[in-house]
Design an enzyme around this catalytic site. Structure first.
Site, PDB file in Angstrom:
ATOM      1  N   SER A   1      48.784  39.064  10.317  1.00 58.62           N
ATOM      2  CA  SER A   1      47.911  39.990  10.466  1.00 58.62           C
ATOM      3  C   SER A   1      47.074  40.684  11.722  1.00 58.62           C
ATOM      4  CB  SER A   1      46.766  38.911   9.497  1.00 58.62           C
ATOM      5  OG  SER A   1      45.554  38.068  10.024  1.00 58.62           O
TER       6      SER A   1
ATOM      7  N   ASP B   1      34.418  36.771   9.849  1.00 62.45           N
ATOM      8  CA  ASP B   1      36.040  36.887  10.162  1.00 62.45           C
ATOM      9  C   ASP B   1      35.704  37.019  11.894  1.00 62.45           C
ATOM     10  OD1 ASP B   1      38.217  37.765  11.544  1.00 62.45           O
ATOM     11  OD2 ASP B   1      38.408  39.126  10.108  1.00 62.45           O
TER      12      ASP B   1
ATOM     13  N   HIS C   1      40.538  38.177  13.398  1.00 57.57           N
ATOM     14  CA  HIS C   1      40.847  39.982  13.481  1.00 57.57           C
ATOM     15  C   HIS C   1      39.906  40.900  14.774  1.00 57.57           C
ATOM     16  CE1 HIS C   1      41.828  38.904   9.852  1.00 57.57           C
ATOM     17  NE2 HIS C   1      43.451  38.674  10.273  1.00 57.57           N
TER      18      HIS C   1
END
Ligand code: NAG
Ligand code: NAG
Length: 350
Positions: free
Chosen positions: A107, A326, A329
């Site tokens: 990702s 998170d 990312h």
């Protein structure tokens, strides 16, 4: 006729050769290393408004998810010895006219692919695009330019197969290479999934040759898989046809020290002036493998510059405010835009 073909060949090899710089030689002749520098505030940033990018994944759209601060959008990477050219979407599109570009990885590749497609779309809003996803392959095209920019989700590069004993991660098998074979440019990445254990680990055993292991030191396994990838590239890629990039290890900020202690990315609104520890251990493994290769691979050496951006992650504004932290990312607009500026620079300079 023969001479003409030879001339064309020389021209092509010359042009492509000029685009590529070998790992460890990412410095230009002028002595400027684009990856050494600092983050400076710049009121003309970000390069695009995320709201103008209709296809951005919600998990990267931090402003929409309620992130209250905006300063993290206002930083530009300033190399110490020269300037990074401002991203020119039109120029980039002309460079990839009639070409197929593919990001292969987890990702974090999705993050960079989305950043690039947003940068191109917002630079050329009138240019028609198509976007389709079939299984693990996402394909974004600009039909007018006959250009496609793809993302192939593949966290380990090597294969995972289902066998009687369970799911087997095969360190020396790389069948999915058929998807990226023949591309004009490929940007690889792999690292984050090598650390997963428990429910997030998508395999039950690791195989190397005829040996099956329950587990292995993850850095060692990562190195072995990268070696399989490197040997595949060296035997199958024609560097006059395909440009090969490796997206350097994207650092997380789940805790600053290697033990995971220290502050995480939550509530951070400014870059760090410097990063407390040295090179990332996975970065060292990757660089070691790249040095063994005969194919020129351009390392997008983004680890160090991204380590400073503790403020660039979604933190709790990634998954629609579900409260999940998170720190892996990156918000878009944001840090991956700089990776793409460096990708563009690598293609136009050298
Ligand atoms: C479009 O690009 C592909 C390769 O990416 C090429 O095979 C095809 O001939 C191109 N089509 C046109 C109309 O230029
Ligand atoms: C990548 O950047 C780091 C600093 O962040 C540096 O130590 C390393 O030598 C660079 N690697 C290459 C191959 O240039």
């Amino acid at each position: 006729m023969g001479l003409y073909v030879l001339f064309l060949f020389l021209l092509l090899t010359h042009v492509h050769g000029a685009y590529v710089s070998r790992v460890g030689r990412s410095r230009r002749a002028s002595g400027c290393d684009l990856y050494q520098g600092s983050w400076v505030r710049d009121g003309s940033y970000p390069l695009y408004e995320t709201a103008s990018c209709p296809f951005v994944e919600t998990e990267f759209d931090c402003q929409k998810n309620g992130r209250p601060d905006k300063d993290y959008l206002k930083y530009r990477w300033q190399p110490s010895g020269c300037n990074l050219p401002r991203f020119d979407g039109r120029d980039f599109l002309l460079k990839i006219k009639g070409k197929r570009v593919m990001f292969v990885g987890d990702s974090l590749s999705l993050n960079q692919w989305q950043s690039l497609t947003c940068m191109l779309h917002t630079a050329m809003p009138q240019a028609k695009y198509t976007s389709v996803r079939i299984g693990d392959l996402s394909k974004f095209t600009f039909p007018m330019y006959n250009a496609s920019i793809m993302f192939f989700r593949n966290a380990f590069l090597v294969d995972i197969t289902s066998e009687k004993i369970g799911r087997v991660l095969k360190l020396d098998s790389i069948e999915s290479s058929k998807l990226w074979k023949g591309m004009d440019a490929v940007i690889f990445n792999s690292w984050h999934w090598w650390l997963h254990t428990g429910r997030k680990q998508p395999w039950d055993f690791i195989q190397e040759g005829n040996n099956i292991y329950k587990d292995m030191d993850r850095l060692v396994a990562y190195g072995k898989a990268l070696n399989t990838w490197a040997r595949w590239i060296d035997s199958n890629v024609d560097p006059t046809k395909t440009l090969v990039f490796f997206q350097g290890v994207s650092p997380d900020h789940a805790g600053l020290s290697t033990s995971g202690a220290g502050p995480n990315c939550g509530g951070q609104t400014e870059p760090l002036p410097k990063y407390p520890s040295g090179q990332h251990p996975a970065e060292l493994v990757l660089e070691k493998v790249l040095r063994t290769m005969s194919t020129p691979v351009h390392l997008l050496n983004v680890t160090g510059l991204s380590q400073l951006r503790i403020d660039g992650h979604p933190s709790v504004y990634g998954h629609g405010g579900h409260g999940y932290m998170d720190c892996s990312h990156w918000c878009l607009a944001g840090v991956p835009d700089t990776w793409n500026q460096l990708l563009h620079a690598a293609v136009i300079q050298n």
